[in-house]
Design a protein around this motif. Sequence first.
Motif, PDB file in Angstrom:
ATOM      1  N   HIS A 104       2.052  28.935  -6.174  1.00 41.84           N
ATOM      2  CA  HIS A 104       2.672  30.434  -6.089  1.00 41.84           C
ATOM      3  C   HIS A 104       1.604  30.986  -4.928  1.00 41.84           C
ATOM      4  CE1 HIS A 104       3.911  34.458  -6.468  1.00 41.84           C
ATOM      5  NE2 HIS A 104       2.718  34.825  -6.673  1.00 41.84           N
ATOM      6  N   SER A 157       7.012  33.717  -0.267  1.00 44.63           N
ATOM      7  CA  SER A 157       7.164  34.575  -1.453  1.00 44.63           C
ATOM      8  C   SER A 157       6.248  35.687  -1.161  1.00 44.63           C
ATOM      9  CB  SER A 157       6.427  33.843  -2.631  1.00 44.63           C
ATOM     10  OG  SER A 157       6.447  34.690  -3.717  1.00 44.63           O
ATOM     11  N   GLN A 198       6.173  37.865  -4.003  1.00 48.02           N
ATOM     12  CA  GLN A 198       6.251  38.258  -5.634  1.00 48.02           C
ATOM     13  C   GLN A 198       4.619  38.413  -5.912  1.00 48.02           C
ATOM     14  OE1 GLN A 198       7.611  35.212  -8.188  1.00 48.02           O
ATOM     15  NE2 GLN A 198       7.854  36.536  -9.641  1.00 48.02           N
ATOM     16  N   SER A 258       4.319  40.039 -11.431  1.00 47.75           N
ATOM     17  CA  SER A 258       5.586  39.704 -11.539  1.00 47.75           C
ATOM     18  C   SER A 258       5.964  38.280 -11.867  1.00 47.75           C
ATOM     19  CB  SER A 258       6.410  40.024 -10.459  1.00 47.75           C
ATOM     20  OG  SER A 258       7.653  39.666 -10.345  1.00 47.75           O
ATOM     21  N   TRP A 259       4.939  37.521 -11.155  1.00 46.82           N
ATOM     22  CA  TRP A 259       4.859  36.072 -11.382  1.00 46.82           C
ATOM     23  C   TRP A 259       4.589  35.355 -12.555  1.00 46.82           C
ATOM     24  CZ3 TRP A 259       1.121  32.211 -12.494  1.00 46.82           C
ATOM     25  CH2 TRP A 259       1.671  30.819 -12.085  1.00 46.82           C
ATOM     26  N   ASP A 311       7.546  36.443 -14.964  1.00 50.15           N
ATOM     27  CA  ASP A 311       8.683  35.439 -14.848  1.00 50.15           C
ATOM     28  C   ASP A 311       7.950  34.190 -15.524  1.00 50.15           C
ATOM     29  OD1 ASP A 311      10.232  37.231 -13.699  1.00 50.15           O
ATOM     30  OD2 ASP A 311       9.840  36.179 -11.702  1.00 50.15           O
ATOM     31  N   ASN A 320      16.064  38.343 -11.796  1.00 45.12           N
ATOM     32  CA  ASN A 320      16.400  39.048 -10.654  1.00 45.12           C
ATOM     33  C   ASN A 320      17.308  40.331 -10.948  1.00 45.12           C
ATOM     34  OD1 ASN A 320      15.289  37.446  -8.365  1.00 45.12           O
ATOM     35  ND2 ASN A 320      16.429  36.026  -9.726  1.00 45.12           N
ATOM     36  N   GLU A 345      12.976  41.102  -3.587  1.00 41.15           N
ATOM     37  CA  GLU A 345      11.663  41.426  -4.018  1.00 41.15           C
ATOM     38  C   GLU A 345      10.547  40.389  -4.476  1.00 41.15           C
ATOM     39  OE1 GLU A 345      13.651  43.074  -7.512  1.00 41.15           O
ATOM     40  OE2 GLU A 345      14.344  44.750  -6.214  1.00 41.15           O
ATOM     41  N   LYS A 346      10.940  38.890  -4.469  1.00 41.57           N
ATOM     42  CA  LYS A 346      10.126  37.981  -4.814  1.00 41.57           C
ATOM     43  C   LYS A 346      10.208  36.945  -3.507  1.00 41.57           C
ATOM     44  CE  LYS A 346      11.247  38.601  -9.705  1.00 41.57           C
ATOM     45  NZ  LYS A 346      11.838  37.889 -11.001  1.00 41.57           N
TER      46      LYS A 346
END
Length: 167
Positions: free
Chosen positions: A48, A57, A59, A63-64, A67, A125, A164-165
């Motif tokens: 990431h 990315s 994100q 948020s990561w 998810d 999403n 957004e990501k």
Amino acid sequence: VLWLRLSARFRDLAERTSASLFKQALIFVPLLTLSTDLLELPLSAYRHQLSVSYGLSVQSWGSWIWDWTKSEGIGIPVGTFVFWGVYFFLRSSPRRWWLYSWLAAVPLTVLVVWIQPVLIAPLFNHFEPLEATHPELVSDLERVRQRGGVEIERARMFEMKASEKVT
């Protein structure tokens, strides 16, 4: 996991807890899945970070992690059910378990493909009706749809807020 003998410990715990294969799967699979996923978490976080540093990315870390948590919440129950099914076929028919597992996998795969955009994707999403956000695109999509001979109602055209990501 093999070196630490975690899978053997989890198996022994599941077998001591219950003689029922289903209850054993309810114990073994979540423990094994969560252990391997936690051990892989640093590598996943590094991937990431690379995606963010290379501009693939946008994100945030919160948020990561959220998810990742949601995917665990989906993957563990589904994986438990699938593992129990395969193990059931393996115990019931040691010679043909692979055939029965494959026969069960075909409708299961179709089901997942069908429910993924409706139930799973909205967990990760945000979707908005395309007609509300970009009405000019709806008419263009209508032309493409007509050329392809596909029926899609305007109300079933959505915009996914993936920006957004990811970029």
